[in-house]
Design an enzyme around this catalytic site. Structure first.
Site, short mmCIF file in Angstrom:
data_model
loop_
_atom_site.label_atom_id
_atom_site.label_comp_id
_atom_site.label_asym_id
_atom_site.label_seq_id
_atom_site.Cartn_x
_atom_site.Cartn_y
_atom_site.Cartn_z
N GLU A 158 4.97 3.68 3.53
CA GLU A 158 5.74 3.18 4.67
C GLU A 158 7.24 3.42 4.52
OE1 GLU A 158 4.73 -0.78 5.82
OE2 GLU A 158 2.61 -0.32 6.12
N GLU A 265 -4.77 0.65 4.17
CA GLU A 265 -4.87 -0.80 4.41
C GLU A 265 -5.52 -0.99 5.77
OE1 GLU A 265 -1.11 -2.79 4.36
OE2 GLU A 265 -0.59 -2.18 2.33
#
Length: 481
Positions: A158, A265
């Site tokens: 990220e 995730e």
């Protein structure tokens, strides 16, 4: 295949090795069988962001007693992969890696940490891209490259988290990927995939994918191309479906992928408790041509309320309803058939890097990458000094020593890891547990009747989640920057 060691007592049980997997075009593949591999994973970061403590040597894979407890519970759940966000390369991980290996589980490892100087930042990424950072990154590679169950490394998590970060970050993430791949090629006895874990920011997601997966002219330039691509996605919440959760957009957007794609995730925690109805879709025929499974966030219960298991500081634990619900969803699927799919003979070809691949205004469309910073090429060529080395070791006792309870409060008796046969991956039913005292439901057999947190958000711009186990096992020795 299996490295043996005389460092543990005679009479110890020898752990069988899982088969190191390979990337063949858009799939993970077992080179012995030719079967595709679907990740059935859980994010493993005991202690959350407070758990990673470099000074004391704590990380999620440093305490073998804790790893044994968790490997047993994850084995019963049916997991075959753990994602570990923060590891300390100065710590000995042999026992924990060997435990998860014997339990039939692979490890996907983030090479970064939340500490300054140990991650690539989203703001002014050039200021964090220097030799000392790469030295620590290569140390993580050294610490884990010799374990057969090391599945992949994430070069970033990220780091691109909004449209603004798309302007400067992409070339630097791709450069770090290149540097790690070159290090692996030079110093590892086998290829280990390297790629990126993306935030599911749809405005830039497919531009991010295209930037990292397109092929540059020349073989050397292609070393910067990611071997895998993953995303942290929380669009499926509660009793949703393929279209409502916009999974159809993901499949259509990634269709024709030339590298394995998976969820690094998933598992929206509203409403709570979670029911994980996305599991049947992720491993169903609507997605498996494009996706290679996913990693549920997360194993331990922290303040963010994503946990499958609640832990106490004394090492005791209790399963949560989320654990039971996820186990039921896994138990509904035929993983023998799912994991027996053959990779197709035809493959998808990556596009050539071109500014036309980028559709978002302001997203970087220049594919000229920064050269390795001063001193970095010497590290790649010669290897880092005092490099940590890992190896599979014997484990002398597979029984969990901590008290673990079911979600109803009944105690699980005789909890232990079940070492699997050589070249076997874990699946629901590999370890059925042994029962309970106090009238509980038992750990079961995996049969049907039986938004990301602050921890997962970018830290110092890197978006790397920190984690740690309860205590340290041994220190391997410091490496020199």
């Amino acid at each position: 295949m299996l490295l043996q060691t005389a460092l543990v007592a005679l009479g110890a049980t020898l752990a069988a090795a899982v088969q190191p997997l390979e990337v063949q075009d858009q799939f993970f593949v077992n080179p012995k069988t030719g079967n595709r591999f679907q990740i059935v994973g859980v994010a493993y970061q005991p202690g959350g962001s407070a758990g990673y403590d470099e000074a004391s040597g704590r990380d999620p894979l440093s305490d073998p007693d804790i790893c044994l407890r968790d490997a047993a519970l994850l084995q019963i759940l049916g997991v075959n992969t753990i994602r570990v966000y923060n590891v300390n390369p100065n710590v000995n991980h042999d026992k924990c890696a060997s435990i998860f290996n014997a339990a039939g589980m692979y490890m996907v490892l983030d090479v970064n940490s939340p500490l300054v100087g140990e991650s690539l930042t989203s703001y002014h990424p050039w200021e964090s891209y220097y030799a000392a950072y790469l030295n620590r990154t290569f140390a993580v590679v050294e610490a884990f490259k010799d374990y057969p169950n090391t599945l992949a490394f994430f070069s970033g998590n990220e780091v691109l988290n909004n449209e603004e970060t798309g302007a400067d970050v992409p070339p630097y993430v791709r450069a770090v990927t290149r540097d790690i791949k070159n290090y692996v090629k030079k110093h590892s006895t086998r290829p280990i995939p390297v790629g990126y874990s993306a935030a599911d920011v749809r405005d830039i997601l497919f531009d991010t994918y295209n930037y990292f997966q397109c092929t540059l002219d020349g073989d050397d330039g292609n070393m910067s191309r990611g071997d895998i691509f993953a995303l942290n996605s929380y669009s499926w919440c509660g009793d949703s479906n393929f279209k409502k959760a916009k999974y159809d957009e993901l499949v259509n957007g990634f269709k024709g992928n030339a590298v394995p794609i998976f969820f690094s995730e998933y598992g929206c925690n509203t409403p709570s408790p979670r029911i994980f109805t996305e599991v049947s879709t992720i491993y169903g025929n609507q997605m498996t041509d494009v996706f290679s499974g996913g990693v549920v966030y997360e194993y331990t219960q922290e303040d963010n309320n994503f946990g499958l298991v609640s832990m106490k500081t004394d090492g005791s634990a209790q399963l949560r309803t989320d654990y039971d619900d996820l186990k039921k969803q896994y138990g509904k699927l035929d993983f023998t058939t799912i994991q027996a799919q053959k990779a197709p003979s035809s493959s998808n070809k990556a596009p050539v890097c071109d500014e036309k691949l980028i559709t978002t205004k302001g997203f970087n469309s220049n594919f000229t990458l920064p050269v390795p910073p001063p001193g970095a090429q010497a590290l790649i060529d010669d290897g880092i000094k005092h490099a940590p080395k890992g190896q599979i070791v014997k484990i002398d006792n597979w029984k969990v020593k901590f008290t673990v309870k079911n979600s109803d409060g009944s105690v699980i008796t005789n909890l232990a890891v079940k070492p699997l046969a050589d070249d076997t991956i874990n699946s629901p039913g590999s370890n059925t547990g042994s029962g309970t005292s106090g009238g509980g439901s038992g750990t079961g057999t995996g049969e049907p009747d039986a938004t990301p947190s602050d921890d997962a958000a970018p830290i110092t711009g890197a978006g790397v989640v920190s984690a740690a186990a309860m205590s340290i096992f041994a220190v391997l020795g410091a490496f020199i920057m």
